[in-house]
Motif scaffolding. Sequence first.
Motif, mmCIF file in Angstrom:
data_model
loop_
_atom_site.group_PDB
_atom_site.id
_atom_site.type_symbol
_atom_site.label_atom_id
_atom_site.label_comp_id
_atom_site.label_asym_id
_atom_site.label_seq_id
_atom_site.Cartn_x
_atom_site.Cartn_y
_atom_site.Cartn_z
ATOM 1 N N VAL A 90 49.654 38.676 36.078
ATOM 2 C CA VAL A 90 48.964 37.572 35.627
ATOM 3 C C VAL A 90 47.663 37.301 36.169
ATOM 4 C CG1 VAL A 90 49.331 35.008 34.679
ATOM 5 C CG2 VAL A 90 50.983 36.482 34.418
ATOM 6 N N PHE A 91 47.705 37.190 37.479
ATOM 7 C CA PHE A 91 46.584 36.817 38.223
ATOM 8 C C PHE A 91 45.329 37.751 37.804
ATOM 9 C CE2 PHE A 91 43.791 37.234 42.076
ATOM 10 C CZ PHE A 91 43.364 36.285 42.268
ATOM 11 N N LEU A 92 45.690 38.975 38.049
ATOM 12 C CA LEU A 92 44.749 40.097 37.520
ATOM 13 C C LEU A 92 44.244 39.922 36.342
ATOM 14 C CD1 LEU A 92 45.956 43.242 39.673
ATOM 15 C CD2 LEU A 92 44.026 41.626 40.336
ATOM 16 N N ALA A 93 45.154 39.679 35.518
ATOM 17 C CA ALA A 93 44.844 39.720 34.082
ATOM 18 C C ALA A 93 43.688 38.416 33.876
ATOM 19 C CB ALA A 93 45.866 39.386 33.085
ATOM 20 N N VAL A 94 44.067 37.498 34.287
ATOM 21 C CA VAL A 94 43.248 36.144 34.229
ATOM 22 C C VAL A 94 41.621 36.392 34.904
ATOM 23 C CG1 VAL A 94 42.899 33.690 34.972
ATOM 24 C CG2 VAL A 94 45.075 34.442 33.874
ATOM 25 N N ILE A 95 41.985 37.014 35.894
ATOM 26 C CA ILE A 95 40.500 37.575 36.394
ATOM 27 C C ILE A 95 39.732 38.368 35.700
ATOM 28 C CG2 ILE A 95 39.502 38.643 38.701
ATOM 29 C CD1 ILE A 95 40.437 35.878 39.359
ATOM 30 N N ALA A 96 40.422 39.293 35.165
ATOM 31 C CA ALA A 96 39.572 40.399 34.255
ATOM 32 C C ALA A 96 39.094 39.669 32.916
ATOM 33 C CB ALA A 96 40.713 41.348 33.672
ATOM 34 N N GLY A 97 39.881 38.479 32.642
ATOM 35 C CA GLY A 97 39.157 37.767 31.288
ATOM 36 C C GLY A 97 37.865 36.884 31.658
ATOM 37 N N PHE A 98 38.083 36.272 32.873
ATOM 38 C CA PHE A 98 36.835 35.610 33.286
ATOM 39 C C PHE A 98 35.775 36.492 33.670
ATOM 40 C CE2 PHE A 98 39.895 31.924 34.449
ATOM 41 C CZ PHE A 98 39.473 31.251 33.899
ATOM 42 N N ILE A 99 35.989 37.738 34.299
ATOM 43 C CA ILE A 99 34.854 38.811 34.670
ATOM 44 C C ILE A 99 34.101 39.038 33.093
ATOM 45 C CG2 ILE A 99 34.440 40.828 35.187
ATOM 46 C CD1 ILE A 99 36.547 40.839 37.513
ATOM 47 N N ALA A 100 35.044 39.290 32.153
ATOM 48 C CA ALA A 100 34.464 39.849 30.732
ATOM 49 C C ALA A 100 33.836 38.741 30.074
ATOM 50 C CB ALA A 100 35.729 40.264 30.031
ATOM 51 N N GLY A 101 34.290 37.380 30.147
ATOM 52 C CA GLY A 101 33.430 36.313 29.732
ATOM 53 C C GLY A 101 32.088 36.145 30.322
ATOM 54 N N ALA A 102 32.104 36.292 31.711
ATOM 55 C CA ALA A 102 30.894 36.083 32.368
ATOM 56 C C ALA A 102 29.896 37.250 32.138
ATOM 57 C CB ALA A 102 31.061 35.954 34.108
ATOM 58 N N ALA A 103 30.424 38.250 31.914
ATOM 59 C CA ALA A 103 29.671 39.548 31.546
ATOM 60 C C ALA A 103 28.917 39.465 30.238
ATOM 61 C CB ALA A 103 30.338 40.925 31.499
ATOM 62 N N ILE A 104 29.868 38.868 29.220
ATOM 63 C CA ILE A 104 29.278 38.690 27.928
ATOM 64 C C ILE A 104 27.993 37.470 27.979
ATOM 65 C CG2 ILE A 104 29.643 37.755 25.540
ATOM 66 C CD1 ILE A 104 32.338 39.031 25.913
ATOM 67 N N GLY A 105 28.342 36.290 28.821
ATOM 68 C CA GLY A 105 27.520 35.511 28.719
ATOM 69 C C GLY A 105 26.214 35.978 29.529
ATOM 70 N N LEU A 106 26.344 36.662 30.540
ATOM 71 C CA LEU A 106 25.139 37.348 31.117
ATOM 72 C C LEU A 106 24.415 38.171 30.412
ATOM 73 C CD1 LEU A 106 23.558 37.535 33.824
ATOM 74 C CD2 LEU A 106 25.320 39.572 34.620
ATOM 75 N N ILE A 107 24.702 39.254 29.637
ATOM 76 C CA ILE A 107 24.328 39.786 28.430
ATOM 77 C C ILE A 107 23.176 39.034 27.645
ATOM 78 C CG2 ILE A 107 24.555 41.481 26.540
ATOM 79 C CD1 ILE A 107 27.022 42.596 28.143
ATOM 80 N N ASN A 108 24.241 38.041 26.815
ATOM 81 C CA ASN A 108 23.319 37.094 26.100
ATOM 82 C C ASN A 108 22.227 36.401 26.731
ATOM 83 O OD1 ASN A 108 24.819 37.427 23.894
ATOM 84 N ND2 ASN A 108 26.460 35.881 24.620
ATOM 85 N N GLY A 109 22.254 36.104 28.003
ATOM 86 C CA GLY A 109 21.335 35.176 28.833
ATOM 87 C C GLY A 109 20.146 36.219 28.950
ATOM 88 N N LEU A 110 20.172 37.492 29.539
ATOM 89 C CA LEU A 110 19.357 38.345 29.975
ATOM 90 C C LEU A 110 18.652 38.760 28.920
ATOM 91 C CD1 LEU A 110 21.258 40.605 32.565
ATOM 92 C CD2 LEU A 110 19.455 38.928 32.933
ATOM 93 N N LEU A 111 19.146 38.956 27.524
ATOM 94 C CA LEU A 111 18.596 39.422 26.520
ATOM 95 C C LEU A 111 17.422 38.466 25.631
ATOM 96 C CD1 LEU A 111 21.401 41.629 24.597
ATOM 97 C CD2 LEU A 111 19.427 42.487 25.442
ATOM 98 N N ILE A 112 18.227 37.061 25.943
ATOM 99 C CA ILE A 112 17.360 36.091 25.579
ATOM 100 C C ILE A 112 16.136 35.762 26.289
ATOM 101 C CG2 ILE A 112 17.239 33.778 25.230
ATOM 102 C CD1 ILE A 112 20.285 33.906 24.113
ATOM 103 N N THR A 113 16.286 35.887 27.756
ATOM 104 C CA THR A 113 15.141 35.511 28.814
ATOM 105 C C THR A 113 14.228 36.654 28.997
ATOM 106 O OG1 THR A 113 16.717 35.836 30.541
ATOM 107 C CG2 THR A 113 16.630 33.743 29.729
ATOM 108 N N LYS A 114 15.064 37.831 29.465
ATOM 109 C CA LYS A 114 14.205 39.050 29.887
ATOM 110 C C LYS A 114 13.437 39.778 28.496
ATOM 111 C CE LYS A 114 15.082 37.809 34.026
ATOM 112 N NZ LYS A 114 13.874 36.894 34.822
ATOM 113 N N GLY A 115 14.505 39.806 27.541
ATOM 114 C CA GLY A 115 14.167 40.524 26.108
ATOM 115 C C GLY A 115 13.298 39.682 25.333
ATOM 116 N N ARG A 116 13.192 38.457 25.589
ATOM 117 C CA ARG A 116 12.573 37.554 24.832
ATOM 118 C C ARG A 116 13.004 37.669 23.347
ATOM 119 N NH1 ARG A 116 10.958 33.871 28.480
ATOM 120 N NH2 ARG A 116 10.057 35.259 30.337
#
Length: 310
Positions: A90-116
């Motif tokens: 369960v612990f690894l599953a939860v960690i994987a979920g948070f990593i996936a969420g952070a990655a999606i947020g990072l993709i959104n943020g980078l495309l908005i800021t660096k990709g303009r």
Amino acid sequence: MNKLKLNRIWSKYSFLFSFVVLFMVASIANSQFLSYGNLLNIIRQVSIIGIISLGMSLVILTGGIDLSVGSSLAFIGGVTIITLNRTGSVFLAVIAGFIAGAAIGLINGLLITKGRIAPFIVTLGVMASMRSLILYIAKGGSIAGKVESYTRIANGEILGIAYPVFVFLICIIAVYIITTKLRVGRYVYAVGSNEKATLLSAISVDKVKIYVYVLCGLFTALAAIIESSRLNSISSASSGVSYELDAIAGVIIGGTRMSGGKGTVLGTFFGILILGVLNNMMNLMNISPYLQGLAKGIIIILAVLLQKKE
């Protein structure tokens, strides 16, 4: 002078007045509404959307928007369940979920800021992409978990109150601290109020935007973990559908300005409660679920109209 003062009070606490009026109407409309079980049920039902709304409020405060949260929830839930099945942890599953969420947020943020690219376009594209990916992975069906203990996350209780309610309240406190006590919180408001002036103040606007989108991704991940834990499964087609509408509605109803720079965590909390009470009232009155979206849409439009008159 008195009229001006009243207008300021209404502007600041309109969400609270709206909640009180709706609560009273619901109490009169149906005698079952005020039962302890029903009130507890309302809070439990809004907890998942409430968690997402907290992340959405930070994004909107900067003048952005995130339309990908619903599809991201389904994708993150799928990643979490798949990790759970393969590792049995369960612990690894939860960690994987948070990593996936952070990655999606990072993709959104980078495309908005660096990709303009405009936040609406970026998050719309990510919304379509995440839904497509989880549909492909699950072959259009559901992904079921094989570890029964995972269900305790969403179904466990303390004093008869489900864990998600406590998680929601803890998240409210966390976002309150971020927005009122930390420097980055002041930067969030500054970016939403006047981005050019913020840049001239030597504040990295791009970093602030990336920060809020990553946080939104993490809150979405937390909601996805709770959602997938409830039934120990996730539906690739229906999980998270229209969650972005509910999250945005809760934030806007709570008084956060769409253009950014103005809003509070307390407002978002009551905005979500207003939606919860409204949904519950319509269910108790046997109003068709197909008309509930209409009610939400009207409320969003009214909330924006009220903001324009401030």
